[in-house]
Design an enzyme around this catalytic site. Sequence first.
Site, PDB file in Angstrom:
ATOM      1  N   HIS A  48     -93.924 -70.113-100.328  1.00  0.00           N
ATOM      2  CA  HIS A  48     -95.117 -69.245-100.347  1.00  0.00           C
ATOM      3  C   HIS A  48     -95.662 -68.932-101.978  1.00  0.00           C
ATOM      4  O   HIS A  48     -96.586 -68.635-102.420  1.00  0.00           O
ATOM      5  CB  HIS A  48     -95.157 -67.870 -99.693  1.00  0.00           C
ATOM      6  CG  HIS A  48     -94.174 -66.799-100.305  1.00  0.00           C
ATOM      7  ND1 HIS A  48     -92.896 -66.482 -99.775  1.00  0.00           N
ATOM      8  CD2 HIS A  48     -94.210 -66.049-101.343  1.00  0.00           C
ATOM      9  CE1 HIS A  48     -92.374 -65.466-100.470  1.00  0.00           C
ATOM     10  NE2 HIS A  48     -93.089 -65.165-101.476  1.00  0.00           N
ATOM     11  N   ASP A  78     -89.786 -71.397 -95.463  1.00  0.00           N
ATOM     12  CA  ASP A  78     -90.195 -70.861 -96.812  1.00  0.00           C
ATOM     13  C   ASP A  78     -89.281 -71.214 -97.835  1.00  0.00           C
ATOM     14  O   ASP A  78     -88.899 -70.271 -98.783  1.00  0.00           O
ATOM     15  CB  ASP A  78     -90.070 -69.239 -96.572  1.00  0.00           C
ATOM     16  CG  ASP A  78     -91.291 -68.550 -97.613  1.00  0.00           C
ATOM     17  OD1 ASP A  78     -92.005 -69.293 -98.204  1.00  0.00           O
ATOM     18  OD2 ASP A  78     -90.974 -67.249 -98.017  1.00  0.00           O
ATOM     19  N   SER A 156     -89.994 -62.934-105.968  1.00  0.00           N
ATOM     20  CA  SER A 156     -89.993 -63.959-104.540  1.00  0.00           C
ATOM     21  C   SER A 156     -89.499 -65.268-105.383  1.00  0.00           C
ATOM     22  O   SER A 156     -90.136 -65.743-106.444  1.00  0.00           O
ATOM     23  CB  SER A 156     -91.169 -63.854-104.138  1.00  0.00           C
ATOM     24  OG  SER A 156     -91.617 -62.896-103.442  1.00  0.00           O
TER      25      SER A 156
END
Length: 326
Positions: A48, A78, A156
């Site tokens: 993402h 992911d 992230s």
Amino acid sequence: MYIKEHIPIIISRSHLQTTHPFFGRDVPTSNGSGFIVSPDGLILTNAHVVANRRTVKVKLQDGRVLDGTVKAIDPVSDIAAIKVESQGQLPAMKLGTSSELRPGEWVIAMGSPFSLSNTITSGIVSTVHRGSRELGLRNKDMGYIQTDASINFGNSGGPLVNLDGEAIGINTMKVTAGISFAIPIDYAKDFLMKVEKLQQEKEKSSKGWFGSSGKDSTQQITIKPKRQYIGVTMLTLTPSLIWELQERIQNFPDVQFGVLVHSVVVKSPSYSAGVRPGDVIVNINGNDVKSATDIYDAVNKNKTLDVTLIRQNKKIHVKITPEETE
């Protein structure tokens, strides 16, 4: 508490770029973290973070900004791999073994939150195998590391590190203070092995009896098939999680069920429709939403979604048109 290896230099910051409609030059649209896993410039991050792009700008700790190519992506797990070219070898982080991780161990979440330089937060492992089915996350066969080390926006894709300086996870999402999740590094190792194998098969198939067939053997590898895409990261709200969030967050919606929107990709279908982080999706096309699986099913079965969501106890209706991932 200390880390035996000197690792800050290998954290990278990746910036997604788009062309400015008026000035015609590239401008950043979002950013995330990553970490170098091989001296030739291979970087691990979240899928993402790259948001279905093929190229990104990668800023290293020493200030260099390099062009990165998204070599492979697994949107279900992911995980993504970025490749940068650099003169000389780059320092690479040692990968640990997440299966050896135990609850109560100290870990450190590293990254570049809010576009700042390398930042670390520490905490302990709460659970080493929080099932994705329990959380409502994408991969039903995957377990996540739960920790109270804070994973902020921009963290992230960065590494979750043990006290030996080994990456044992990839930072993925923070639900609220004290509740964050990371992808176990063992999944990332399997991902890298699959990528290497597929790349070798592509290189072989691109050569005929008389050499190259003219096919591009460097194109991006997608581990999983294309899917409908709305551009959100989400979390199923179980009764216990609702209670905990209502205790921790003053204005958390008064709901009995639903799916919490953790993040929204800029310019995605959800973003364009008006969905924002912190919203709770409770209904799609007249059907109650009680898990993230309900949303995935609706996205893959319908061309348009009439969505009811709760934002600070206010009911809002939006219409989302899913797109196919590249």
